[in-house]
Design a protein around this motif. Structure first.
Motif, PDB file in Angstrom:
ATOM      1  N   LYS A   1     -27.626 -64.425  16.461  1.00 59.80           N
ATOM      2  CA  LYS A   1     -26.226 -64.112  16.743  1.00 59.80           C
ATOM      3  C   LYS A   1     -25.342 -64.530  15.583  1.00 59.80           C
ATOM      4  O   LYS A   1     -24.350 -63.858  15.273  1.00 59.80           O
ATOM      5  CB  LYS A   1     -25.784 -64.820  18.025  1.00 59.80           C
ATOM      6  N   SER A   2     -25.698 -65.655  14.959  1.00 59.00           N
ATOM      7  CA  SER A   2     -24.918 -66.112  13.809  1.00 59.00           C
ATOM      8  C   SER A   2     -25.019 -65.105  12.667  1.00 59.00           C
ATOM      9  O   SER A   2     -24.017 -64.784  12.013  1.00 59.00           O
ATOM     10  CB  SER A   2     -25.417 -67.483  13.355  1.00 59.00           C
TER      11      SER A   2
ATOM     12  N   GLU B   1     -32.904 -62.062  22.381  1.00 63.34           N
ATOM     13  CA  GLU B   1     -32.404 -62.152  23.754  1.00 63.34           C
ATOM     14  C   GLU B   1     -33.524 -61.935  24.760  1.00 63.34           C
ATOM     15  O   GLU B   1     -33.619 -62.649  25.770  1.00 63.34           O
ATOM     16  CB  GLU B   1     -31.298 -61.120  23.975  1.00 63.34           C
TER      17      GLU B   1
ATOM     18  N   VAL C   1     -33.902 -70.119  22.268  1.00 61.72           N
ATOM     19  CA  VAL C   1     -32.437 -70.151  22.266  1.00 61.72           C
ATOM     20  C   VAL C   1     -31.920 -70.407  20.859  1.00 61.72           C
ATOM     21  O   VAL C   1     -30.930 -69.810  20.418  1.00 61.72           O
ATOM     22  CB  VAL C   1     -31.920 -71.226  23.241  1.00 61.72           C
ATOM     23  N   GLN C   2     -32.606 -71.295  20.134  1.00 58.84           N
ATOM     24  CA  GLN C   2     -32.217 -71.578  18.750  1.00 58.84           C
ATOM     25  C   GLN C   2     -32.359 -70.328  17.888  1.00 58.84           C
ATOM     26  O   GLN C   2     -31.490 -70.036  17.052  1.00 58.84           O
ATOM     27  CB  GLN C   2     -33.079 -72.708  18.199  1.00 58.84           C
TER      28      GLN C   2
ATOM     29  N   ASP D   1     -29.510 -68.057  18.754  1.00 60.09           N
ATOM     30  CA  ASP D   1     -28.259 -68.507  18.135  1.00 60.09           C
ATOM     31  C   ASP D   1     -28.219 -68.119  16.661  1.00 60.09           C
ATOM     32  O   ASP D   1     -27.178 -67.695  16.142  1.00 60.09           O
ATOM     33  CB  ASP D   1     -28.112 -70.020  18.278  1.00 60.09           C
TER      34      ASP D   1
END
Length: 330
Positions: A218-219, A103, A211-212, A215
C-alpha cells in the motif's frame, strides 16, 4: 516606283540603327545610387522599454516517483497548492496487482488464524468435558479400589461371600479401565490444545508478516500519489493524463515558492543588447500594479536575453504575466 521603295527601305534602316544606339546608351549609363538612411544611434543614457515575461526565482521540482501512466492531475498551472496536497496520480498496474495479491494473502492468513482459534475453543471445551469425566472416573475408581481391598481382606479371612468379593473385583477392574481410558483421552485433548495454541501463534506470526507485506504494498501504491512538498503556485505540469511517465523525471510538476522574488526576461535586438550590462538599475512596470514601476536590477545579460530581478509587493503579480522593463543604454 523603284525610287520610293529605296527611300522606304533607307528610312527603316535609319530608324533601326537609331533605336539600337539608344538602347546601347541606356545600358552603358550608370544606375542612380540608392540612398541608405542610417538608423539613428541613441545616445548613452537613453531609455528603452522592452516587453517580456515574468518568471519565479524560487522553484521546487516534483519528480516522478515511479514508472507508469499519468492518471489525473486535479491541479493546473496557476493554481495555489498547500504542502501535502495531492497534485496528481500515476497508475502502475504491477503495484496494483501486488497490493491486491497482498490483500488476498492477508485474508487467507486471517482465515487460518480464525479457523485455528475456532478449533482451540472446541478442543478446550472437549478437554474440559473429558477432564470432568476423568475426575469422576478417578473418584469411582478410588472408591471401587477401597471396596475391593476390603472385600479382598474379608475374603482371605473367610468373612465375606465369594460372590461379593468377585463383584467388588469386577467393579474395581471396570472402574480402573474407565479411569485409565478417560485419563488418556484427557491427556490427548490437552496435547491437542497445546498444539493448537502453537498453531495459532504460528498463524498469527504469518498473519503479521502478510500484514506487513500489505502495508509495504500500500505504501508503494500510495507513492503513486504526487504530493505537494511545499506551499506555492503550480508553474507547469510536464505530462497530461494518459501519457506515460518515467521514474525520476525531475520536473514532472514545477511549483514556485516565495512569489515576492521574481524575474523579468527580455529579448532585445543585438544593438540594444550589447549596450546593457549586469548590475545596472532598471524598473519593471506591470499593468496589474499601476504606478511608476518597481525598482529592479539587471541580473544577467547573456545568450541573447536580459534577466531583470525585482521584488514584488503584491500577490497580484504572478509568473507568466507580461511586463515592461525600462533600462538606460550605456
Amino acid at each position: 516606283m523603284r525610287g520610293k521603295w529605296l527611300l522606304f527601305a533607307g528610312g527603316t534602316l535609319f530608324l533601326a540603327a537609331g533605336g539600337g544606339a539608344l538602347t546601347y546608351y541606356l545600358r552603358q549609363k550608370p544606375a542612380k545610387p540608392v540612398q541608405v538612411v542610417a538608423t539613428p544611434v541613441l545616445p548613452p543614457g537613453s531609455e528603452v522599454h522592452l516587453t517580456g515575461s515574468i518568471r519565479a526565482v524560487n522553484l521546487v521540482l516534483v519528480p516522478a516517483p515511479l514508472d507508469g501512466v499519468a492518471e489525473e492531475f486535479p491541479v493546473k498551472p496557476g493554481d495555489e497548492v498547500f504542502e501535502g496536497q495531492i497534485l496528481g496520480r500515476i497508475s502502475n498496474e504491477t503495484l496494483k496487482d501486488t497490493a491486491h495479491e497482498a490483500e488476498l494473502e492477508v485474508e487467507r492468513a486471517q482465515a487460518r488464524v480464525n479457523e485455528a482459534e475456532s478449533q482451540l475453543i472446541a478442543a478446550r471445551l472437549e478437554d474440559s468435558r473429558a477432564a470432568a469425566d476423568s475426575s469422576r472416573a478417578r473418584i469411582e475408581f478410588q472408591r471401587a479400589e477401597r471396596n475391593f481391598q476390603r472385600q479382598q481382606m474379608l475374603n482371605t479371612e473367610g468373612a465375606t461371600p465369594r460372590n461379593t468379593y468377585l463383584k467388588a473385583q469386577q467393579d474395581f477392574e471396570a472402574a480402573k479401565k474407565e479411569s485409565d481410558t478417560l485419563q488418556a483421552l484427557s491427556n490427548t485433548l490437552q496435547d491437542r490444545v497445546q498444539g493448537l495454541i502453537k498453531d495459532i501463534d504460528l498463524a498469527k506470526k504469518t498473519l503479521a508478516e502478510k500484514v506487513q507485506n500489505l502495508d509495504a504494498a500500500k505504501s508503494n501504491l500510495s507513492s503513486s500519489d504526487l504530493l505537494a512538498p511545499v506551499d506555492g503556485l503550480v508553474i507547469s505540469i510536464a505530462k497530461s493524463a494518459g501519457e506515460e511517465v518515467q521514474k525520476g523525471t525531475p520536473d514532472l510538476i514545477t511549483i514556485a515558492t516565495d512569489l515576492s522574488q521574481l524575474e523579468l526576461v527580455l529579448e532585445p535586438e543585438p544593438p540594444i543588447l550589447k549596450r546593457l550590462k549586469a548590475g545596472q538599475p532598471a524598473s519593471v512596470q506591470v499593468a496589474e500594479l499601476p504606478g511608476n514601476g518597481l525598482p529592479a536590477t539587471v541580473k544577467s545579460v547573456e545568450n541573447g536575453k536580459v534577466v531583470i530581478e525585482f521584488s514584488s509587493p503584491s500577490t497580484l503579480i504572478r509568473p507568466g504575466m507580461t511586463a515592461v522593463g525600462t533600462l538606460k543604454l550605456n
